[in-house]
Design a protein around this motif. Sequence first.
Motif, PDB file in Angstrom:
ATOM      1  N   PRO A  11       0.801  -1.235   0.000  1.00 14.01           N
ATOM      2  CA  PRO A  11       0.000   0.000   0.000  1.00 14.01           C
ATOM      3  C   PRO A  11       0.832   1.283   0.000  1.00 14.01           C
ATOM      4  O   PRO A  11       0.471   2.255  -0.676  1.00 14.01           O
ATOM      5  N   ASP A  12       1.932   1.322   0.758  1.00 11.29           N
ATOM      6  CA  ASP A  12       2.737   2.544   0.781  1.00 11.29           C
ATOM      7  C   ASP A  12       3.387   2.799  -0.575  1.00 11.29           C
ATOM      8  O   ASP A  12       3.564   3.957  -0.987  1.00 11.29           O
ATOM      9  N   GLU A  13       3.739   1.711  -1.284  1.00 10.63           N
ATOM     10  CA  GLU A  13       4.329   1.885  -2.614  1.00 10.63           C
ATOM     11  C   GLU A  13       3.266   2.303  -3.623  1.00 10.63           C
ATOM     12  O   GLU A  13       3.569   3.032  -4.578  1.00 10.63           O
ATOM     13  N   VAL A  14       2.029   1.849  -3.431  1.00 12.51           N
ATOM     14  CA  VAL A  14       0.934   2.287  -4.298  1.00 12.51           C
ATOM     15  C   VAL A  14       0.739   3.792  -4.164  1.00 12.51           C
ATOM     16  O   VAL A  14       0.605   4.515  -5.161  1.00 12.51           O
ATOM     17  N   LYS A  15       0.760   4.288  -2.926  1.00  9.22           N
ATOM     18  CA  LYS A  15       0.604   5.732  -2.700  1.00  9.22           C
ATOM     19  C   LYS A  15       1.727   6.506  -3.353  1.00  9.22           C
ATOM     20  O   LYS A  15       1.501   7.554  -3.972  1.00  9.22           O
ATOM     21  N   ARG A  16       2.968   5.997  -3.197  1.00 13.24           N
ATOM     22  CA  ARG A  16       4.115   6.685  -3.787  1.00 13.24           C
ATOM     23  C   ARG A  16       4.004   6.682  -5.314  1.00 13.24           C
ATOM     24  O   ARG A  16       4.291   7.687  -5.975  1.00 13.24           O
ATOM     25  N   MET A  17       3.569   5.548  -5.892  1.00 12.26           N
ATOM     26  CA  MET A  17       3.412   5.458  -7.340  1.00 12.26           C
ATOM     27  C   MET A  17       2.369   6.456  -7.829  1.00 12.26           C
ATOM     28  O   MET A  17       2.575   7.148  -8.835  1.00 12.26           O
ATOM     29  N   ARG A  18       1.248   6.564  -7.108  1.00 15.17           N
ATOM     30  CA  ARG A  18       0.188   7.477  -7.529  1.00 15.17           C
ATOM     31  C   ARG A  18       0.623   8.934  -7.425  1.00 15.17           C
ATOM     32  O   ARG A  18       0.255   9.761  -8.272  1.00 15.17           O
ATOM     33  N   ARG A  19       1.402   9.253  -6.399  1.00 16.09           N
ATOM     34  CA  ARG A  19       1.935  10.611  -6.298  1.00 16.09           C
ATOM     35  C   ARG A  19       2.872  10.900  -7.462  1.00 16.09           C
ATOM     36  O   ARG A  19       2.875  12.016  -8.016  1.00 16.09           O
ATOM     37  N   ASN A  20       3.668   9.914  -7.826  1.00 18.19           N
ATOM     38  CA  ASN A  20       4.615  10.084  -8.929  1.00 18.19           C
ATOM     39  C   ASN A  20       3.876  10.271 -10.257  1.00 18.19           C
ATOM     40  O   ASN A  20       4.269  11.099 -11.096  1.00 18.19           O
ATOM     41  N   ILE A  21       2.787   9.512 -10.455  1.00 19.61           N
ATOM     42  CA  ILE A  21       1.990   9.658 -11.672  1.00 19.61           C
ATOM     43  C   ILE A  21       1.325  11.030 -11.715  1.00 19.61           C
ATOM     44  O   ILE A  21       1.280  11.690 -12.760  1.00 19.61           O
ATOM     45  N   ALA A  22       0.800  11.466 -10.560  1.00 12.18           N
ATOM     46  CA  ALA A  22       0.176  12.799 -10.505  1.00 12.18           C
ATOM     47  C   ALA A  22       1.188  13.889 -10.834  1.00 12.18           C
ATOM     48  O   ALA A  22       0.869  14.880 -11.520  1.00 12.18           O
ATOM     49  N   LYS A  23       2.413  13.700 -10.358  1.00 12.66           N
ATOM     50  CA  LYS A  23       3.475  14.668 -10.663  1.00 12.66           C
ATOM     51  C   LYS A  23       3.755  14.710 -12.161  1.00 12.66           C
ATOM     52  O   LYS A  23       3.946  15.785 -12.743  1.00 12.66           O
ATOM     53  N   ALA A  24       3.761  13.532 -12.802  1.00  7.27           N
ATOM     54  CA  ALA A  24       3.996  13.472 -14.249  1.00  7.27           C
ATOM     55  C   ALA A  24       2.865  14.166 -15.007  1.00  7.27           C
ATOM     56  O   ALA A  24       3.104  14.898 -15.976  1.00  7.27           O
ATOM     57  N   ARG A  25       1.622  13.948 -14.578  1.00 10.86           N
ATOM     58  CA  ARG A  25       0.484  14.584 -15.256  1.00 10.86           C
ATOM     59  C   ARG A  25       0.592  16.105 -15.209  1.00 10.86           C
ATOM     60  O   ARG A  25       0.156  16.808 -16.120  1.00 10.86           O
ATOM     61  N   ALA A  26       1.176  16.621 -14.130  1.00 15.08           N
ATOM     62  CA  ALA A  26       1.276  18.075 -13.951  1.00 15.08           C
ATOM     63  C   ALA A  26       2.454  18.681 -14.695  1.00 15.08           C
ATOM     64  O   ALA A  26       2.568  19.912 -14.775  1.00 15.08           O
ATOM     65  N   LYS A  27       3.327  17.852 -15.248  1.00 12.97           N
ATOM     66  CA  LYS A  27       4.514  18.375 -15.933  1.00 12.97           C
ATOM     67  C   LYS A  27       4.152  18.794 -17.345  1.00 12.97           C
ATOM     68  O   LYS A  27       4.019  17.966 -18.244  1.00 12.97           O
ATOM     69  N   ASP A  28       3.965  20.070 -17.521  1.00  9.86           N
ATOM     70  CA  ASP A  28       3.701  20.616 -18.841  1.00  9.86           C
ATOM     71  C   ASP A  28       4.382  21.980 -18.941  1.00  9.86           C
ATOM     72  O   ASP A  28       5.115  22.390 -18.035  1.00  9.86           O
ATOM     73  N   SER A  29       4.155  22.665 -20.037  1.00 10.87           N
ATOM     74  CA  SER A  29       4.849  23.941 -20.240  1.00 10.87           C
ATOM     75  C   SER A  29       4.438  24.991 -19.214  1.00 10.87           C
ATOM     76  O   SER A  29       5.237  25.870 -18.859  1.00 10.87           O
ATOM     77  N   VAL A  30       3.206  24.924 -18.724  1.00  8.29           N
ATOM     78  CA  VAL A  30       2.775  25.879 -17.702  1.00  8.29           C
ATOM     79  C   VAL A  30       3.565  25.649 -16.419  1.00  8.29           C
ATOM     80  O   VAL A  30       4.027  26.599 -15.765  1.00  8.29           O
ATOM     81  N   ARG A  31       3.746  24.380 -16.064  1.00 14.26           N
ATOM     82  CA  ARG A  31       4.526  24.052 -14.873  1.00 14.26           C
ATOM     83  C   ARG A  31       5.990  24.460 -15.065  1.00 14.26           C
ATOM     84  O   ARG A  31       6.620  25.000 -14.153  1.00 14.26           O
ATOM     85  N   ALA A  32       6.532  24.209 -16.242  1.00 13.92           N
ATOM     86  CA  ALA A  32       7.912  24.604 -16.526  1.00 13.92           C
ATOM     87  C   ALA A  32       8.071  26.121 -16.416  1.00 13.92           C
ATOM     88  O   ALA A  32       9.087  26.618 -15.907  1.00 13.92           O
ATOM     89  N   TYR A  33       7.058  26.851 -16.874  1.00 13.90           N
ATOM     90  CA  TYR A  33       7.102  28.317 -16.809  1.00 13.90           C
ATOM     91  C   TYR A  33       7.211  28.783 -15.359  1.00 13.90           C
ATOM     92  O   TYR A  33       8.003  29.672 -15.029  1.00 13.90           O
ATOM     93  N   SER A  34       6.431  28.148 -14.472  1.00 10.73           N
ATOM     94  CA  SER A  34       6.450  28.552 -13.059  1.00 10.73           C
ATOM     95  C   SER A  34       7.779  28.230 -12.393  1.00 10.73           C
ATOM     96  O   SER A  34       8.174  28.891 -11.428  1.00 10.73           O
ATOM     97  N   LYS A  35       8.493  27.221 -12.916  1.00 11.79           N
ATOM     98  CA  LYS A  35       9.753  26.805 -12.311  1.00 11.79           C
ATOM     99  C   LYS A  35      10.968  27.519 -12.892  1.00 11.79           C
ATOM    100  O   LYS A  35      11.969  27.713 -12.207  1.00 11.79           O
ATOM    101  N   MET A  36      10.906  27.902 -14.164  1.00 11.61           N
ATOM    102  CA  MET A  36      12.101  28.331 -14.870  1.00 11.61           C
ATOM    103  C   MET A  36      12.107  29.792 -15.296  1.00 11.61           C
ATOM    104  O   MET A  36      13.126  30.266 -15.821  1.00 11.61           O
ATOM    105  N   VAL A  37      11.009  30.482 -15.102  1.00  8.63           N
ATOM    106  CA  VAL A  37      10.905  31.849 -15.620  1.00  8.63           C
ATOM    107  C   VAL A  37      10.757  32.847 -14.473  1.00  8.63           C
ATOM    108  O   VAL A  37      10.063  32.592 -13.488  1.00  8.63           O
ATOM    109  N   GLU A  38      11.417  33.957 -14.628  1.00  2.00           N
ATOM    110  CA  GLU A  38      11.242  35.084 -13.712  1.00  2.00           C
ATOM    111  C   GLU A  38      10.796  36.283 -14.539  1.00  2.00           C
ATOM    112  O   GLU A  38      11.210  36.440 -15.694  1.00  2.00           O
TER     113      GLU A  38
END
Length: 465
Positions: A199-226
């Motif tokens: 179960p703990d690995e399932v939670k970690r996997m789901r968090r990792n998948i959610a993180k991947a879903r959020a990785k797009d150009s908008v997310r990159a903009y918030s991380k890399m642009v000032e």
Amino acid sequence: MSTLTFASVDDRAAGGKALRQRIPRSSQGGWRPLPDRRDPVEVLEEQAADRVPELVPIRYGRMLGSPFAFFRGAAALMAQDLAATPHSGLVVQLCGDAHLSNFGSFAAPDRRLVFSINDFDETLPGPFEWDVKRLAASFAVAGRDRGFSAKQRGAIIVSAVSAYRTTMRELAGKRRLDVWYARANIDKIEEEAASRIAPDEVKRMRRNIAKARAKDSVRAYSKMVEVVDGHPRLASRPPLVVPLRDLFPDIEQHRLEAAVDAILRSYRRSLQSAHRHLLGGFRFVETARKVGGVGSVGTRAWIVLMVGNDLFDPLFLQLKEAQPSVLERHLPRSAARNHGQRVVEGQRLMQPASDVLLGWVRSNGMDGATRDYYVRQLWDGKGSAMVDVMSAGSMVAYAEICGATLARAHARSGDAAEIGGYLGSGDKFDRALADFAEAYADQNEHDHAALRAAVDAGRVAAALA
């Protein structure tokens, strides 16, 4: 009208089986270096000759981190070693660097997350065994890194190779279009994995998948642009991210922008017309050199910030230098006239779905040298498995996914029936590659130690970044 004739699945499988007489499956096991095997540091230094000098120590620093980190950067070393091993002669489009961390998620054109191979810098046609052996060896090396026992590692490696073998044999009986469209959706993988891991690995996997879903150009903009005086600028974080304006401070900004614009216009010509139209809706803002990965550190890689309707509609592209494949020293050279094109066409041949903005370009750099690049979206649902925290049981499940994925990728260009016939219904090939993988993991540890000795002796420099 002439009558159409076809070789049946059974006939093609029998042809593959007959190859065992010349190259027994047991001969694929074990590993012993040739007496004249090249010095591993010499091979790495040869690669470094055409890389950005100030970044090469970062590459070595990252490779020194562990034997597994070294393995990730040592595709050229393993290519020379694979060239000395027996193979069936059954050719597919190879990834060329099919280690377990070069598999992961990305967003398909229908925006669903899929799982596939995600690195094609070394892609080239060649013997199918070379990819399977690199994958198997990567699990042996990673398993040691995680502290797994020999028995646990054996189960992991056999799971990967067995999944490759059984999937290939299943694909042999399918229609060509079904093979072409076969893919692994992340939702399905998540559902199946949830019943197999803790179960703990399932939670970690789901968090990792959610993180991947959020990785797009908008997310990159918030991380890399000032934003400076109301204008977006790529934040400078040397040596890993350095804007072009800082790399070439003596060159006028308009000249830099004109040079990048010319590159983007040339790149657009490699896209389909509909995707050229899509790209035409974005305007160039800025570019920067960005360092990432392990093995590719030192090659020239750029990120390009563009905007569409407004500043809240960003697009990040990555231009990554494409040098000759490490396999080309041992196999026929690519038919592609541009190594960026080689990478893109190899990727399209192996992936069930690819980035719609995947393309290539040849460019003259500020130093006057002509180089090839491939282009893709920087972040587009890209994610990778958290190998460094996997349990042995989770790695077994992950190995099966990678093995099946590699088989689907190979079946798109190779003859699944012939390969499946050679592999057979038993586990002889699986066990042979498990022996090879463990023996090669020993070699990898020796090579890692050789790099450490070279750094300690001052022969090469290493830096952490």
